[in-house]
Design an enzyme around this catalytic site. Sequence first.
Site, mmCIF file in Angstrom:
data_model
loop_
_atom_site.group_PDB
_atom_site.id
_atom_site.type_symbol
_atom_site.label_atom_id
_atom_site.label_comp_id
_atom_site.label_asym_id
_atom_site.label_seq_id
_atom_site.Cartn_x
_atom_site.Cartn_y
_atom_site.Cartn_z
ATOM 1 N N ASP A 132 10.214 -2.208 40.451
ATOM 2 C CA ASP A 132 10.940 -2.499 39.376
ATOM 3 C C ASP A 132 10.553 -3.897 38.783
ATOM 4 O OD1 ASP A 132 13.455 -3.098 38.029
ATOM 5 O OD2 ASP A 132 14.708 -1.964 39.677
ATOM 6 N N SER A 182 17.585 -0.835 34.242
ATOM 7 C CA SER A 182 17.000 -0.057 35.454
ATOM 8 C C SER A 182 17.566 1.300 35.693
ATOM 9 C CB SER A 182 16.808 -0.932 36.802
ATOM 10 O OG SER A 182 15.994 -1.981 36.585
ATOM 11 N N HIS A 243 21.595 0.440 45.035
ATOM 12 C CA HIS A 243 21.300 -0.110 43.531
ATOM 13 C C HIS A 243 20.869 0.954 42.386
ATOM 14 C CE1 HIS A 243 19.325 -3.577 41.192
ATOM 15 N NE2 HIS A 243 20.397 -4.264 41.874
ATOM 16 N N THR A 245 17.843 2.080 40.975
ATOM 17 C CA THR A 245 16.861 2.947 41.305
ATOM 18 C C THR A 245 17.064 3.946 42.228
ATOM 19 O OG1 THR A 245 15.209 1.179 40.586
ATOM 20 C CG2 THR A 245 14.327 3.114 41.847
ATOM 21 N N GLU A 403 10.946 2.058 46.430
ATOM 22 C CA GLU A 403 10.993 0.945 45.488
ATOM 23 C C GLU A 403 10.775 -0.470 45.906
ATOM 24 O OE1 GLU A 403 14.450 -0.818 42.374
ATOM 25 O OE2 GLU A 403 14.900 -0.292 44.399
ATOM 26 N N ASP A 408 11.528 -7.148 40.517
ATOM 27 C CA ASP A 408 12.514 -7.353 39.276
ATOM 28 C C ASP A 408 13.402 -8.671 39.375
ATOM 29 O OD1 ASP A 408 14.009 -6.223 36.889
ATOM 30 O OD2 ASP A 408 15.364 -6.476 38.218
ATOM 31 N N HIS A 412 13.446 -12.058 36.900
ATOM 32 C CA HIS A 412 14.900 -12.446 36.467
ATOM 33 C C HIS A 412 15.116 -13.840 36.677
ATOM 34 C CE1 HIS A 412 16.480 -8.953 34.490
ATOM 35 N NE2 HIS A 412 16.383 -8.154 35.596
ATOM 36 N N ASP A 449 9.744 0.956 36.179
ATOM 37 C CA ASP A 449 10.868 1.166 35.187
ATOM 38 C C ASP A 449 10.732 0.720 34.072
ATOM 39 O OD1 ASP A 449 11.357 -1.134 36.427
ATOM 40 O OD2 ASP A 449 13.408 -0.409 37.113
ATOM 41 N N HIS A 525 14.391 -8.142 30.630
ATOM 42 C CA HIS A 525 13.364 -7.091 30.625
ATOM 43 C C HIS A 525 12.646 -7.068 29.367
ATOM 44 C CE1 HIS A 525 16.082 -4.534 33.510
ATOM 45 N NE2 HIS A 525 15.741 -5.635 33.988
#
Length: 595
Positions: A132, A182, A243, A245, A403, A408, A412, A449, A525
Site C-alpha cells: 500500500d 486505496s 481496511h 485493501t 497487504e 502507506d 502519510h 495501489d 498520495h
Amino acid sequence: MTHEEDTIEQRNVLGLLLGKISPYYNNINNNGGTKILYPVGLSLRSFIPPLRRLSFPVLETVHDRLYDLHCRFSRSPQFLHSPTSVVFFPLAEQEKEPKFWNTWAQRTLKNALTLETLNRNTAKNLILFLGDGMGVPTVTAARILKGQLNGQSGEETQLEMDKFPFVSLAKTYNTNAQVPDSAGTATAYLCGVKANEGTVGVSAAAVRSQCNTTEGNEVTSILKWAKEAGKSVGIVTTTRVNHATPSASYAHSVDRDWYSDNEMPADALKDGCKDIARQLFENIPNIDVVMGGGRKYMFPKNTSDVEYPGVAKHSGTRKDGRNLVQEWIDKMRNKRGHYVWNKKQLLSLNPTSVDYLLGLFEPADLPYNLERNTETDPSLTEMVEVAIKILRKNPKGFYLLVEGGRIDHGHHEGKAKQALHETVEMDRAIGQASLMTSIHDTMTIVTADHSHVFNFGGYTVRGNTIFGLAPMMSDVDQKPFTSIIYGNGPGYKLVNGGRENVSTVDYQDSNYQAQAAVPLSMETHGGEDVAVFAKGPLAHLLHGVHEQNYIPHVMAYAACIGQNREHCFTSSGSAVLRPVLSSMATLLTVTRILC
C-alpha cells in the site's frame, strides 16, 4: 535401474553437488562474518542436470544446504547475487574493471534469453502482494535499505520482487480522481473494475456515502472467483482486516470508513447497508484464512479488549451487540477452525490440523515492524508462512492476498524510516512465499495501489545511508538537508522564520518526519503509475502499461477461474493449459534458492 542402484546414483549426485558448494560453505563457516576479498563465481546452471535425478527427500537435503549457504552469503558485505549465480568481489576494485560490468550484463542477458520459452502452465495458486503506497521511489529506497541492513552499500542489492522476470506499469487513477485512494484502487486490482475513490466492491455508478446507490452496483472479486472454483482463499494484512485493501475482496460498501455499524450514519443503517466487518463474515462463506488487525470492530460496544483491558480506545465498537468473533468460533467449532489473537497462539498451531484460521492481533492496525513486540505480535512474514501452509493443502490450489498496509501509513505520517522498513518486511514475506511455492504452478504478483509524494535525491554518494544527509548545503538557505524529502506533509517546519536545520535534530530516528515542501497534517498520495512485478504461469501477459483493473483479469485467466475460461478446455472438455508436476515444482524451488 534397481532401487539400490538408484540410491547409489542419487548419493553420488548429492555428493557432487555438496562437494561443489562445500568449499564456499566451509569458508563462510570458518571466517564468520569476515569479508571475502577474492572473486569467484558459483553457478547454478551446472547443478540443474544432476538435480533432475534426485528424489524428493534428497532434494530437500540439497534445498536445506543451499538455503543455509544462501543465508550465510547474504550476510557478507561482499555478497552480490544475480538471477544465475553468486559472486564475491571487492566492490571498489572490481567495479573499476569493464570486465566486471560486461560479465554481469552477459550473465543477465543469458538469463533473459531463457524467458523466450514462456510458462503456459495453468496457475494452480495465485498470490497477490500489495504494498500500500509502494511507489517506485519507495521500491528503490527499500532496496538500498535492505542492502545496507545486510552490510552492503545497498544500490546493487536485489529485492525479492526485483527477481521477478516480468515488470509492467499500472495506471492508478480512480474513475473520479486523478490521484487515487486505496479503496477505489483495491476495487480495480481485486474486482477488475475501476471505481470511485472511497468505495469498495462497487462500480463507479455507486456514490460515496450514499447507501441507496449500493444495490445493483456490486462487483465481485478474484477472491470470490477462486472460492467458487473450489480453491482455498486467504487474506493477510498489517492493517485492519476491514481496511480498504482487504475489504474490496469481500465487501460491497459505498464508504470505506464504515468499519463497524458504529461508524455508519443512521440513515445508511436504516436503508439496509451493512458495515464492512459484518460483511467479512457474511458475504463469502468460509474464507479459509484471515489475519490482521481490527479486533475492536468485531465486539459489542465497550467490550474490554483481551490484550488492552480497560483501555477505552481499544474496546469494542459494535452497536448491534453482536460478537462476530464468537459467532465465527461457534460456526467453525466442528470444521477445524481456530481463532488466535497473539503470536504465541499463531505459531503453536499445527497447520496440518487447521482448515480455517481467524487471527486478529490488534484492536486496529498492527504496529509498525520497527515497533512490533516480537514476543506477542507476528511479523508479516510469519503470518504469510502460516497462511500458505494452511491454504496449500487444497489439491485445487489457493488464492492469497497479502497487504503490506503500513507502508502507506508511514508515508502519510512523513515517517520514511517506518515506511521503508515496512517495505523491506514485505519483501521478506515475498521471499518466504517464493520458498514455499513454485513458478511452475504459482502466479505471484507484487504491486502497489498508488504512490506517495516521497522521493530521495541530492547527489548522494554511493553507499550513503538512505536516511542520511545530502553531501551539500542548500545554496539558498545554507542549511543541510536529508536525501529523503516529501512534496507535502507534516515534516514542514519553520524555525525562526526559516527551514529547520536538520543537523540539530535526530534525523535517523524511527519516527523522524522528513522535511516537506508544503505543510499538511497528513502527506498525500502520488498519482504516477506503479510497478507490477510478475512471475509464474502466463506472467508475461503483464507487460507494458495497463489499466490497474487489468491485473485480476490476467490472474483469473492464468488460473482458469472467473469469466474467461474458454481457453482452458478443448471441444471435448479436456484441459488445454498444461498441468504441473510436483517434481518440477520441487526442482524449481531448489534451483532458485541462490537466485
